[in-house]
Design an enzyme around this catalytic site. Structure first.
Site, short mmCIF file in Angstrom:
data_model
loop_
_atom_site.label_atom_id
_atom_site.label_comp_id
_atom_site.label_asym_id
_atom_site.label_seq_id
_atom_site.Cartn_x
_atom_site.Cartn_y
_atom_site.Cartn_z
N SER A 535 44.63 -12.14 66.87
CA SER A 535 45.03 -10.63 66.86
C SER A 535 45.85 -9.83 67.04
CB SER A 535 43.87 -11.41 68.76
OG SER A 535 43.66 -9.87 69.02
N ASP A 617 32.94 -10.72 63.71
CA ASP A 617 33.98 -10.37 64.74
C ASP A 617 33.80 -8.93 64.39
OD1 ASP A 617 36.04 -9.12 66.44
OD2 ASP A 617 37.66 -10.94 64.83
N HIS A 649 35.75 -12.76 67.51
CA HIS A 649 36.73 -13.41 67.34
C HIS A 649 37.51 -14.34 67.54
CE1 HIS A 649 40.47 -10.69 66.99
NE2 HIS A 649 40.42 -10.51 68.69
#
Length: 683
Positions: A535, A617, A649
């Site tokens: 991320s 995601d 994600h």
């Protein structure tokens, strides 16, 4: 471009041989028991929890509900179901309710009697049930449960049509379903029995025609609502605002006798964790003052129903609690038990509502959940970097803590430590160092630098099955997991400092961390370092790739990272995130987006990189990963793209997670071997 033959060779060498495997590895981590939070009965002598075990041989979970005895420390399995069990909630000292999914379109609330080990269905519902709250008065019970209303879902067409946001959120398209809260009533037939009968014809949708949804997507659950016999308090997004551009949620109260609805909070940011005190007159919650900022400080508010007065508790406290529960501390002092990050741990605190004192109650490991019975001891769910979730109790008078049920996987407490090193602007930066179980201080080990997501997040002394430092350590690495500028748990100013500065101070802190490794860790081979991040951590990997620090690493791993900050805004679902961290939209503040845009520095990319992304995601779409891989391939940089079609994600499914670990470990092991890091001899 690599030949098919070389790709096949890589696939064959990817799996570590049995001789190379450490005692603790990705497979053993993923097969270790996974426990829910423990829930104490009102008396405080029994607890219940769910334990799941995944088998790679059978490719399925086995799940059961367990009973834990506080005095004997013994635990025993009460129920085994192939179906999903959840929402454990005591209704008496010897009986509890739970929800079970019967199929994809229905579920049941069941009552289990601990005394005679029997269960029976209390209520059948036409949708999934997630969480349950119970209120009681004179043997009459009111049950509030969260579920999904699918009445507005259009079908069976696969076409989606939208006139407003969200179009999609986290990992699913908005189909018209909504989270809501239902209400049923039960009667207890005799005083000393656990026999109940439902007294309402069907569940009432308490949020119908209000325009409100609770729990709040995508991660809302039991913490989003609380109820007693007369009241329900909950949080919901402000329906007057665009949910994709604003974080504001409001605390609401519903009178369960009259069904009257009123709002209690006035904050411009998000509210969470509404809690009713036992007296029914006081309501506490957490609230953020800053709009569009999901990592603003959570401040404790207490509202008095009779007077309508509201006050801010412990205004001086510079931590951001994630959850609160009403309770009684030493000498009968009423207040709130709060869990908050503090210097790399999740600590339990007591917060006095009268004196505004904040008292730390725990020191070691991390607390993820508490259960507050009538007794003088709280039940805790804790974990650490070496312990999956385990259960403990703490006496509120003495603060003596004892373990009720361990959960060991054979990792040693001496295998990890915390350090501090000088960072930017005079800040001290915290890091965890995790070593192999077979660590020999006379030897040198390659180093894996882990960069967390968020960016307002942290590496805490807690267990994870997604990014577990012990897995990397026992593959032969010294793990250096640091909390650079922007991390949580070190004061709100430190957290806020990353805004408008994504590639600035945090990058410099990581540089200083690498210098610390070189100068202070004699057992670390600084010539064999790799860096990995997810991320925001993946953003930082791509940022490092285009800057001098990138040349100090032999290989990089980018999981669900940012390649282009402009595209990230345009493609994501929660627009408020970029609006806050980059000071507006790209057309309002393009200079900041461009300043910290990894794609502007691809001319300098040179280090081998593994890129991982998932098709579901919707936070950072897979085009970000494909774009990074396109650049790496075009420039002839050794690279590999790993795509999970059925993950979001996070990579959650065990078989996918095992593949993820094998790919990642094989990549970093290859580039830290005794060979020229620029040689592509395996691929």
């Amino acid at each position: 471009m690599h030949s098919l033959f070389k790709q096949l060779v890589f696939f064959l060498v990817m799996t570590l041989t049995a001789a190379d495997k450490a005692a603790f590895d990705a497979e053993s981590m993923l097969e270790a028991p996974r426990r829910s939070a423990v829930v104490s009965n009102p008396l405080g002598n029994l607890g219940i929890f769910i334990e799941s075990n995944y088998s790679f041989a059978d490719h399925k979970y086995n799940s059961g509900i367990y009973l834990l005895n506080e005095s004997t420390r013994n635990h025993q399995e009460l129920l085994v179901h192939g179906k999903s069990n959840k929402a454990l909630t005591w209704i008496t000292d010897s009986a509890f309710l739970y929800a079970r999914e019967d199929n994809s379109s229905s579920s049941s609330i069941l009552l289990f009697d601990v005394n005679n080990r029997s269960e029976r269905i209390i209520y059948n519902h036409n949708s999934s049930i997630s969480d349950i709250r119970i209120g009681e008065k004179n043997n009459h019970y009111r049950i509030v449960f969260s579920s999904v209303d699918n009445s507005l879902v259009k079908g069976p067409s696969n076409v989606h049509v939208y006139d407003h946001l969200f179009v999609r959120h986290w990992d699913r398209w908005n189909t018209g379903s909504r989270n809501t809260l239902y209400f049923i009533e039960l009667d207890k037939k005799t005083e000393n029995s656990n026999y109940f009968e439902i007294s309402s014809e069907k569940a009432i949708d308490l949020l119908k025609e209000t325009g409100l949804e609770s729990p709040v997507e995508p991660f809302g659950g039991l913490s989003d609502f609380d109820s007693n016999y007369d009241k329900l308090v909950f949080v919901a997004k402000d329906p007057k605002l665009n949910p994709a551009t604003q974080t504001k949620t409001v605390v609401y109260e519903i009178n369960l006798n009259t069904r009257n609805l009123k709002s209690l909070s006035t904050a411009k940011g998000a509210c969470s964790s509404p809690r009713l005190a036992k007296d029914g007159n006081h309501i506490a919650w957490l609230e953020m003052q800053t709009p569009q900022y999901e990592s603003d400080q959570n401040q404790i508010m207490v509202y008095e129903s009779e007077s309508g007065a509201k006050k801010h508790i412990a205004r001086h406290w510079d931590r951001s609690p994630s959850s609160i529960e009403w309770g009684v501390f030493k000498g009968g002092e009423p207040g709130l038990f709060a869990i908050a990050e503090n210097y790399g741990k999740q600590i339990l605190f007591f917060v006095s509502i009268f004196h505004h004192q904040v008292i730390p109650m725990t020191e070691e490991h991390s607390v993820s959940s508490i259960s507050v019975p009538k007794s003088s001891s709280l039940w805790l769910t804790k974990s650490s970097l070496i312990n999956p979730p385990y259960y403990a109790k703490i006496n509120v008078e003495t603060l003596n803590e004892s373990v009720l049920l361990e959960n060991n996987v054979g990792l040693s407490p001496t295998s990890y430590e915390e350090i501090w090193f000088p960072g930017t602007h005079g800040h001290r930066i915290h890091a965890w160092i995790v070593k192999p179980e077979s660590f020999d201080k006379s030897k040198k080990y390659p180093v894996a630098v882990l960069i967390h997501g968020g960016p307002q997040g942290s590496w805490t002394d807690s267990w994870s099955t997604r990014w577990n430092p012990a897995v990397f350590a026992n593959a032969g690495f010294i793990v250096f997991a640091l909390d650079p500028t922007g991390s949580t748990g070190y004061g709100q100013r430190f957290t806020d400092s990353i805004a408008l500065d994504w590639g600035g101070k945090p990058y410099k802190d990581i540089e200083l961390g690498v210098e610390y490794i070189k100068n202070h860790l004699s057992y670390a081979d600084s010539e064999k370092m790799v860096a990995l991040g997810a991320s925001y951590g993946g953003y930082m990997i791509n940022w490092i790739q285009g800057h001098p620090l990138g040349r100090q690493f032999r290989a990089l791993v980018c999981h669900d990272g940012v390649f282009n900050t402009l595209n990230t805004f345009y493609n994501t679902e929660e627009l408020y995130f970029s609006i806050h961290d980059f000071g507006g939209t790209p057309w309002e503040n393009r200079v900041i987006y461009e300043r910290w845009n990894p794609s502007n520095f691809v001319n300098y990319w040179a280090t081998p990189e593994l890129v991982i992304h998932s098709s579901k995601d919707y936070r950072l779409t897979e085009s970000e990963g494909i774009a990074a891989f396109n650049v790496l391939q075009y420039k002839g940089i050794p690279s590999r793209l790993l795509v999970f079609e059925d993950e979001n994600h996070w990579v959650i499914k065990p078989d996918n997670s095992l593949r993820w670990h094998k790919e990642v470990l094989s990549w970093i092991l290859h580039y830290t071997k005794d060979c020229n890091a620029n040689e592509d001899e395996t691929f």
